[in-house]
Design a protein around this motif. Structure first.
Motif, PDB file in Angstrom:
ATOM      1  N   ASP A  45       0.826  -1.205   0.000  1.00  0.00           N
ATOM      2  CA  ASP A  45       0.000   0.000   0.000  1.00  0.00           C
ATOM      3  C   ASP A  45       0.860   1.255   0.000  1.00  0.00           C
ATOM      4  OD1 ASP A  45      -2.320  -1.439  -0.027  1.00  0.00           O
ATOM      5  OD2 ASP A  45      -2.530  -1.468   2.146  1.00  0.00           O
ATOM      6  N   HIS A  46       1.961   1.209   0.723  1.00  0.00           N
ATOM      7  CA  HIS A  46       2.876   2.346   0.740  1.00  0.00           C
ATOM      8  C   HIS A  46       4.255   1.841   1.149  1.00  0.00           C
ATOM      9  CE1 HIS A  46       1.381   2.036   4.884  1.00  0.00           C
ATOM     10  NE2 HIS A  46       2.567   2.478   5.243  1.00  0.00           N
ATOM     11  N   ALA A  47       5.279   2.511   0.656  1.00  0.00           N
ATOM     12  CA  ALA A  47       6.653   2.119   0.985  1.00  0.00           C
ATOM     13  C   ALA A  47       7.573   3.259   0.606  1.00  0.00           C
ATOM     14  CB  ALA A  47       7.046   0.840   0.245  1.00  0.00           C
ATOM     15  N   GLY A  48       8.782   3.224   1.136  1.00  0.00           N
ATOM     16  CA  GLY A  48       9.775   4.225   0.788  1.00  0.00           C
ATOM     17  C   GLY A  48      10.313   4.005  -0.616  1.00  0.00           C
ATOM     18  N   GLU A  49      11.007   4.994  -1.124  1.00  0.00           N
ATOM     19  CA  GLU A  49      11.500   4.944  -2.505  1.00  0.00           C
ATOM     20  C   GLU A  49      12.432   3.759  -2.741  1.00  0.00           C
ATOM     21  OE1 GLU A  49      13.698   7.878  -5.771  1.00  0.00           O
ATOM     22  OE2 GLU A  49      13.278   8.593  -3.734  1.00  0.00           O
ATOM     23  N   LEU A  50      13.350   3.499  -1.841  1.00  0.00           N
ATOM     24  CA  LEU A  50      14.294   2.397  -2.003  1.00  0.00           C
ATOM     25  C   LEU A  50      13.567   1.061  -2.055  1.00  0.00           C
ATOM     26  CD1 LEU A  50      17.174   1.325  -2.161  1.00  0.00           C
ATOM     27  CD2 LEU A  50      17.277   1.384   0.352  1.00  0.00           C
ATOM     28  N   ALA A  51      12.583   0.885  -1.168  1.00  0.00           N
ATOM     29  CA  ALA A  51      11.831  -0.370  -1.135  1.00  0.00           C
ATOM     30  C   ALA A  51      11.036  -0.562  -2.420  1.00  0.00           C
ATOM     31  CB  ALA A  51      10.900  -0.391   0.074  1.00  0.00           C
ATOM     32  N   VAL A  52      10.441   0.527  -2.916  1.00  0.00           N
ATOM     33  CA  VAL A  52       9.678   0.438  -4.160  1.00  0.00           C
ATOM     34  C   VAL A  52      10.592   0.055  -5.321  1.00  0.00           C
ATOM     35  CG1 VAL A  52       8.381   1.794  -5.862  1.00  0.00           C
ATOM     36  CG2 VAL A  52       7.866   2.013  -3.418  1.00  0.00           C
ATOM     37  N   GLU A  53      11.772   0.672  -5.404  1.00  0.00           N
ATOM     38  CA  GLU A  53      12.715   0.351  -6.480  1.00  0.00           C
ATOM     39  C   GLU A  53      13.100  -1.119  -6.443  1.00  0.00           C
ATOM     40  OE1 GLU A  53      15.986   2.979  -6.038  1.00  0.00           O
ATOM     41  OE2 GLU A  53      14.996   4.683  -7.023  1.00  0.00           O
ATOM     42  N   ARG A  54      13.378  -1.634  -5.259  1.00  0.00           N
ATOM     43  CA  ARG A  54      13.774  -3.042  -5.146  1.00  0.00           C
ATOM     44  C   ARG A  54      12.652  -3.978  -5.573  1.00  0.00           C
ATOM     45  NH1 ARG A  54      17.254  -3.925   0.447  1.00  0.00           N
ATOM     46  NH2 ARG A  54      19.152  -2.832  -0.242  1.00  0.00           N
ATOM     47  N   GLN A  55      11.432  -3.671  -5.138  1.00  0.00           N
ATOM     48  CA  GLN A  55      10.321  -4.555  -5.453  1.00  0.00           C
ATOM     49  C   GLN A  55      10.009  -4.536  -6.951  1.00  0.00           C
ATOM     50  OE1 GLN A  55       7.196  -4.394  -2.688  1.00  0.00           O
ATOM     51  NE2 GLN A  55       6.136  -6.154  -3.558  1.00  0.00           N
ATOM     52  N   LEU A  56      10.005  -3.356  -7.547  1.00  0.00           N
ATOM     53  CA  LEU A  56       9.734  -3.267  -8.986  1.00  0.00           C
ATOM     54  C   LEU A  56      10.846  -3.922  -9.795  1.00  0.00           C
ATOM     55  CD1 LEU A  56       8.244   0.343  -9.345  1.00  0.00           C
ATOM     56  CD2 LEU A  56       7.039  -1.845  -9.309  1.00  0.00           C
ATOM     57  N   SER A  57      12.092  -3.806  -9.356  1.00  0.00           N
ATOM     58  CA  SER A  57      13.204  -4.462 -10.051  1.00  0.00           C
ATOM     59  C   SER A  57      13.058  -5.976  -9.986  1.00  0.00           C
ATOM     60  CB  SER A  57      14.543  -4.027  -9.440  1.00  0.00           C
ATOM     61  OG  SER A  57      14.757  -2.647  -9.638  1.00  0.00           O
ATOM     62  N   ALA A  58      12.616  -6.477  -8.832  1.00  0.00           N
ATOM     63  CA  ALA A  58      12.403  -7.920  -8.694  1.00  0.00           C
ATOM     64  C   ALA A  58      11.297  -8.401  -9.632  1.00  0.00           C
ATOM     65  CB  ALA A  58      12.065  -8.262  -7.247  1.00  0.00           C
ATOM     66  N   LEU A  59      10.225  -7.609  -9.746  1.00  0.00           N
ATOM     67  CA  LEU A  59       9.153  -7.969 -10.673  1.00  0.00           C
ATOM     68  C   LEU A  59       9.645  -7.938 -12.108  1.00  0.00           C
ATOM     69  CD1 LEU A  59       6.149  -5.994  -9.114  1.00  0.00           C
ATOM     70  CD2 LEU A  59       6.490  -8.472  -9.100  1.00  0.00           C
TER      71      LEU A  59
END
Length: 452
Positions: A45-59
């Motif tokens: 639902d919400h996350a910091g910029e670094l966490a979002v980058e990591r998750q999208l890169s994994a996807l």
């Protein structure tokens, strides 16, 4: 994509500024069936910029990359080799913001690039004149239908069953607002196009006939007789070309009597890019030029006798009175058009013909190899670099199984025509110069295993 750390008070402030009560109010025009019923699965639902980058890169790592696996997808978007010099040149500062100039007299370089692009498209399509590009092939197709309506003052259009279903969908969407009557049909898994249907349907009430060349199954038809019949009825022949490289080997639509030729230019100079941005091509006869949408760069001579370039025609509502505009969805895809033009210049006529011959030879090789598999039948008798196979079972799960083995083995007709039982076993395979012998063998092995 930029990271936008918005809090609830930020959202409420923006909604208040535009007079909307909620986020949902912004989507009232989107059909409910097309909306998400909840958050996207797998995203927080919400996350910091670094966490979002990591998750999208994994996807992103879960994707099969076109350049890293055997790739046989087509159906309107093709993987061709784009020379590194194309990207190098379009990244230059004077080109990177390439777009239709609003003060054309001080943008001679931009206008010259557009002029050269138009010349290349006109020659490729066998037409008198081309515009300075459009959004993409599908919207260019609709613009051609609208142009034919203005010229003939009729609103009935006959669409070939071999026209890409996405192009048909765009035309249907726009026709809801214009009242155009579109007569459509679905293709059949046969080696013959629906030429007989088109010839029989043309009459004095038709505005235009729209044919794809080569069509969605890869079939190539001689359009000369159809052009004669269409013209005798006072209508126009519109030809859609989704694979521009094909015209390095087969006759141009203009040679066969087409009045308007449109299509997708992505195959030359523009990468796959997950479906966009692409570049729409649009060309026609001289006598219809004032009904053509978009912009037209022309060549002239200045007061000192030097060659110069001007924006000769500009029919978009941003430039002229809205009621006089021919369209408002015909923006110039300047940077993609430039990439197309640079790649085409590097190839030249001889290079384009050689590239087309390589594509065809590799496609024939692949078709011969795949039809050696038990139960696999070639539907498309004559083709360029794309052909359709009839499999002994439904194609969609076969494609999924091949992808699990690291092979992008084609586009299932069931994906394009989910409700038509007779097409579920069809598989469209595209083979370009990027395909190596080992890729064909990998496809044959994967297909054989998936069918076993």
């Amino acid at each position: 994509m930029r990271y936008l750390p918005l809090a609830e008070n930020d959202r409420q402030a923006m909604l208040g500024a535009i007079g909307a009560g909620s986020i949902e109010d912004l989507f009232v025009d989107v059909p409910k069936a097309a909306r998400l019923s909840g958050p996207i699965e797998g995203l927080p639902d919400h996350a910091g910029e670094l966490a979002v980058e990591r998750q999208l890169s994994a996807l992103a790592r879960r994707n099969l990359v076109a350049g890293e696996v055997p790739f046989f997808l087509g159906c309107g978007a093709y993987r061709h080799h784009v020379p590194a010099s194309v990207d190098h040149l379009i990244q230059r500062g004077e080109f990177l913001t390439s777009y239709t100039p609003y003060q054309p007299e001080i943008a001679q370089g931009t206008l010259q690039a557009l002029f050269e692009f138009q010349t290349q498209v006109a020659r490729l399509y066998g037409c008198d004149v081309a515009n300075a590009s459009m959004y993409d092939g599908s919207t260019a197709c609709w613009e051609a239908i609208g142009m034919a309506r203005r010229i003939t003052r009729r609103s009935r259009t006959i669409l070939s069953s071999g026209l890409h279903p996405h192009y048909v969908s765009v035309a249907k969407t726009m026709a809801r607002f214009t009242g155009d009557l579109l007569e459509t049909a679905s293709p059949e898994l046969t080696s013959e196009t629906d030429m007989a249907r088109l010839l029989a349907a043309v009459d004095g009430e038709a505005s235009s006939v729209v044919v794809q060349y080569p069509d969605i199954l890869g079939r190539i038809a001689d359009l000369s007789e159809l052009a004669e019949r269409v013209h005798a009825a006072g209508a126009l022949l519109i030809v859609v070309v989704t694979e521009p490289v094909a015209l390095g080997l087969i006759r141009s639509p203009g040679e066969m009597g087409a009045d308007i030729v449109v299509g997708e230019g992505q195959g030359i100079g523009v990468g796959l890019n997950f479906g966009g941005p692409y570049v729409g091509l649009f060309a026609t006869r001289d006598k219809y030029v004032r009904q053509m949408p978009g912009r037209l760069a022309g060549q002239t001579v200045d007061a000192e006798g030097k060659r110069g370039f001007v924006l000769t025609l500009s029919t978009r509502e941003q430039h002229i009175r809205r009621e006089k505009a021919t369209s408002n969805i015909c923006t110039n895809s300047g940077l993609c058009a430039l990439a197309f033009s640079i790649h085409m210049t590097l190839l030249g006529e001889t290079g384009l013909r050689r590239l087309a011959a390589i594509n065809h030879a590799k496609a024939v090789q692949a078709a011969d190899r795949l039809t050696q598999l038990p139960g696999v039948e070639l539907v498309t008798a004559g083709f360029f670099n794309e052909f359709t196979l009839r499999l002994p079972r439904e194609a969609r799960p076969v494609v999924r199984t091949m992808s699990e083995r690291g092979v992008l083995g084609g586009v299932s007709l069931g994906r394009l025509y989910p409700g038509i039982e007779a097409l579920q076993n069809g598989l469209v395979v595209a083979v370009t110069e990027t395909v190596m012998d080992e890729d064909v063998e990998a496809l044959a092995d994967a297909l054989g295993e998936a069918l076993a």
